[in-house]
Every structure is written in C-alpha cells, then in structure tokens.
Scaffold this motif. Sequence first.
Motif, mmCIF file in Angstrom:
data_model
loop_
_atom_site.group_PDB
_atom_site.id
_atom_site.type_symbol
_atom_site.label_atom_id
_atom_site.label_comp_id
_atom_site.label_asym_id
_atom_site.label_seq_id
_atom_site.Cartn_x
_atom_site.Cartn_y
_atom_site.Cartn_z
ATOM 1 N N ILE A 139 7.796 36.449 7.503
ATOM 2 C CA ILE A 139 7.510 38.013 8.224
ATOM 3 C C ILE A 139 9.388 38.259 7.956
ATOM 4 N N GLN A 140 9.946 37.407 8.554
ATOM 5 C CA GLN A 140 11.517 37.658 8.756
ATOM 6 C C GLN A 140 12.083 37.675 7.522
ATOM 7 N N LEU A 141 12.128 37.166 6.360
ATOM 8 C CA LEU A 141 12.159 37.732 5.001
ATOM 9 C C LEU A 141 12.309 38.598 4.363
ATOM 10 N N GLU A 142 10.763 39.163 5.209
ATOM 11 C CA GLU A 142 10.257 40.766 4.223
ATOM 12 C C GLU A 142 10.739 41.871 4.978
ATOM 13 N N THR A 143 10.506 41.880 6.836
ATOM 14 C CA THR A 143 11.235 42.893 7.765
ATOM 15 C C THR A 143 12.888 42.461 7.656
ATOM 16 N N GLY A 144 13.094 41.637 7.969
ATOM 17 C CA GLY A 144 14.977 41.143 8.359
ATOM 18 C C GLY A 144 14.349 41.620 10.192
ATOM 19 N N LYS A 145 13.063 40.988 10.705
ATOM 20 C CA LYS A 145 13.309 40.867 12.102
ATOM 21 C C LYS A 145 13.482 39.778 12.825
ATOM 22 N N ALA A 146 13.946 38.648 13.700
ATOM 23 C CA ALA A 146 13.868 38.234 14.657
ATOM 24 C C ALA A 146 12.601 37.557 14.933
ATOM 25 N N ARG A 147 12.835 36.160 15.264
ATOM 26 C CA ARG A 147 11.909 35.508 15.054
ATOM 27 C C ARG A 147 11.118 35.859 16.364
ATOM 28 N N LEU A 148 11.778 36.051 17.168
ATOM 29 C CA LEU A 148 10.338 36.578 18.213
ATOM 30 C C LEU A 148 9.677 37.572 17.900
ATOM 31 N N HIS A 149 10.194 38.625 17.610
ATOM 32 C CA HIS A 149 9.501 39.488 17.411
ATOM 33 C C HIS A 149 8.658 38.980 15.810
ATOM 34 N N ALA A 150 8.880 38.394 15.387
ATOM 35 C CA ALA A 150 7.610 37.862 14.106
ATOM 36 C C ALA A 150 6.766 37.212 14.649
ATOM 37 N N HIS A 151 6.520 35.899 15.944
ATOM 38 C CA HIS A 151 5.586 35.815 16.243
ATOM 39 C C HIS A 151 4.943 36.659 17.616
ATOM 40 N N GLY A 176 20.173 37.062 11.673
ATOM 41 C CA GLY A 176 19.034 36.999 10.844
ATOM 42 C C GLY A 176 18.427 35.708 10.085
ATOM 43 N N SER A 177 18.904 34.882 10.790
ATOM 44 C CA SER A 177 18.854 33.863 10.384
ATOM 45 C C SER A 177 17.418 32.755 10.994
ATOM 46 N N LEU A 178 16.339 31.806 10.044
ATOM 47 C CA LEU A 178 15.001 31.804 10.465
ATOM 48 C C LEU A 178 15.018 30.894 11.589
#
Length: 538
Positions: free
Chosen positions: A114-126, A340-342
């Motif tokens: 999700i992060q790699l494809e959208t660029g969003k922060a990890r908490l927002h991916a969660h 943008g770190s994973l």
Amino acid sequence: MTDVKAPAGPLGTNPAATAPAGARTAADVVTPEVVAQLTRDVVGSGRTANHTPLTEEKLADLPESTPEDVADAYEHARAAQPVWAAVPVRTRAAVLLRFHDLLLERQAEVLDLIQLETGKARLHAHEEVQSVALAARHYGRRAPAYLRPRRHAGVVPGLTRATELRHPRGVIGQIAPWNYPLELSVADALPAFAAGNAVVMKPDTETALTALWARDLLIEAGLPAGVFQVVLGEGPVVGPEVVRHADYVSFTGSTRTGREVAKGAAARLVGVSLELGGKNPMLVLHDADIERAAAGAVRSCFASAGQLCISTERLYVHESIADRFVARFAERVRAMRLGGSLAYGAEMGSLAGRRQLETVIRHVDEAVAKGATVVAGGVARPDIGPLFYEPTILEGVEPPMAVCTEETFGPVVSVYRFTDEDDAVERANATAYGLNAAVWSRDGRRARSVAARLRAGTVNINEAYAAAYGSVGAPMGGMKDSGLGRRHGSEGILKYTEAQTVAQQRLIPLAPSFGMDDEAYAALMSRSLKVMKVLGLR
C-alpha cells in the motif's frame, strides 16, 4: 526515505535523501517472484506497468487486458459462480472469517505494498487493514442472517404464506480506485462473495498489486480462484467493458466518471452503486474542546494526504473560538512529520500521482493570487520526494476560487468563520456533494441536532470520519452528487442480491368460490379489509 517535519518557513534541503541503512526498499518488496505469483491469473494479453509515487520509478510489469480479455474473464466467472452459489451461506461466510485472520497475521506484507503504490504514511495504510478486517468479520458473522428467508404477512392471514428469498445477482463488475487500494477493492467484494456472487474487478493499474495480494489471500482462505477475476488496463478502455458484461456494477471514483458508469448500467437495466466525490465540511461549534477538535482536524484533513473521499476540505469554526482554534490547528500542522519510509512514524505521506500534485498546486496558487492567506504549508517538498506537498491551511477563501467549490483531493483545507449555527449548516450544505461531515461540540444533544440537518450520508460527532465509516453495521454512502446506494450494513450485501417473493395460497383461492358471485365476493373482501384494519394488521 527519511521522515522530516514540515517547516514553518521556506523550503529547505533534505538532510538525508537516502533511506536509512537496513530499511526495506521497493526492490525488496516487489520481487519478480512476488509479481509472478500475484499476476498468475490476470486475464491480459498486453503489457503495462505501475509506479511508486515515492520515487516515480517503475514497480512492476503487469498484464494489460483488452476488451476480449474482459469478456474472457466474465466467461470464467460465470462458469464458477453457480458452483459457488450452491455452497451453503455459512460456508461462504467462513471464508471471510479465515481471510480476516490471515490479513491480520500477514498485514506487514500488504502495508508495504500500500505504501509503495500510494505513497501514504504507514498508519494511514493500516486504516485500510482495519477497515477490511471489520468488513470481513461483520459479513462473516452476519451474512447468514442478512440472507436468510424472511416471512411476511400474506394477503389473507393464515391462508397466504409469503416468503422473501435472496438470490445472488451473478457476476458483479467492480471498478476500484487508487487511493484506498485494499479497502475500496476487496472490502466491497467481500459481501458480494458472501451473497454467492462472482466478481470481475478492475483495480487502478497503479495500485493493482495491493488488490491482487488481497485476491491471493482470499484464495488461501478458501475462495475458489474462478470466482474472483481481475482485469487491468486503462479506465476508458477496460472500464466500459466491465460495465458492459456485469449483472450489477460497483464503482468508486469521481462523480464525472460515475455518471458515465451509471449511463452504461442503465442502458442494460442492471443495478449500480456509486461512491463518488465530496467536498466535506467540519463544523466546530462555540463549545467545542479546542484541543480535541484541532487534533481531530489534523486527522480529518490530512489522512492519506487528503486523498480520501470522506476527508474534510471545508472547516467552519465559530467566531468566538476561531482565533484560538486556528492557532492551535496550525501549530499542530506545522509540526507534522512528512515521510515515505516503510515504517511507522510519518504523520503524512506523498500524493499518489503527478496529476494530484498539479491540482493541489493550482488550487492553492490560484487562491493566494485571488486574496486567500496561507496559514500553514502551501509549498511542495521535492526534497522529501517528487510528489510531496505540505499540509496546507487557507483562510480568506471565497468564490470563484476553485478550492472553494471543487474537490481538491489533496492536503488542503479552507477555514471559514461563522457566528450563527443555522448559517453554518446552510453553508455546509451549499454544495453539490453530500458524502461525509463532522461536528465538534461538548453538548451531545446540540451536536446530534446539527448533524441531523447536514445533507451528508455520514456525520461524525467529535471524530473525523472513522466513527461512522468504521461502524460497518450501519450504511455508508453519499447524498446528491456523492453517489447512489450504500456500502456496509444490510444494504451493503443485499444490493448484491435479487429479492424473490414466493407466496403460497392455502384452502381457498383469492377469487369467488363456494358458489359466490362476483358481487358477493367483492362485498366479503371489503368487509375483510375493514376488519384487518381494525385489528391493526399490516
């Protein structure tokens, strides 16, 4: 990529332009083996690619579907669907519960994607993981009850037995957007599967790996592979073909495209659900807790860099607290960490595409040129990544500024002051959209009264958006130009079914009998109708 704070002043340089030692990279996550596994069943005779917004570099080569490939995908789905529909509903629902567990166990994999494809922060991916798990658990537990046969009062009590049955529609055509590639793809498909349907999905190509990962996990949980088909390609080419063959269409995206989808479905007389755009308001009443409301506004406006259909773009604040609120809100925004770190830590990530960045820049620059004031943010951050833009607060926004009425879909919010609640409600409703809203007040009764007057499909009190969206037993969707139909709750699964009434008449027919002539029968039925009303029958 290092997470850095949004500066209060001019752009600086990134003190660490490279990822920390030992950090995962796109090459570590999206390996050729992973891509081959996820795309093995995609029906596509051409080739395309997706990219990461964190660097704008290519992530993977992917199959690209032609119109003929879409037709083949539907053929495969139609062959598999009757067998799946014959499986008992509790068995189908159990697949969702197993998927729930697998998702939580293996969430790190999909968070990276999700992060790699959208660029969003990890908490927002969660947040996507949370939402999908909630939907899987809800329909895994509730689908049998939603779909069970239901008895209804017959025309003649005791003599007529009426039963409502629910049948799957067949093959659902689903078109999913790029901004929430897990939640807005598989979460919408879960109730369709529980209801006994097959699904042909077209995710956005730039976020296809996330949707394909979810498909792979569902198959591991027990879903037959043929029941879930994925096609990839350009929206104007593949999208109409998905609509052309579907027995029902589920679409999430822009209002403009939604109108075209609706036309295509209407031409074939098939149903459609649409979640479309929004220009969502947040009202901060005079008695609001300023600290809590300011923190809530950060979540409401800047989750996923504002690329969330239910995020706030218009912020109405009572004049008596406006100065204190704006100052506290701006202080929090200026302190936000961008990155943008994973890994967890960043409070906001990147925009997902060059077009989104251009829209944000255009809206902000035009507003400033026409007299608006930048309270915080207002600049791009290429030192962090090519598509980063600071979270931005504007004041003095008025028509005909584009940011006043058009959906920005980025990290930009406009603050408006009010002195009268009736005026605030009227201004909040003065838009073509009606998707989501928020109200902040210490007085729950007042807040509920204001909420009931807002023309929005969901309204949150003392929360940004998650309270309403996360309550998956209740319907979620838009009014006005924000869409048709609902996800979640009973409507979220029953829309994927056809209702059938089976009525059985016993003992006597609904017609003259036992030697009655027409007049005597009409008189008997008239007396019976009066009696049933007196008895309170419905």
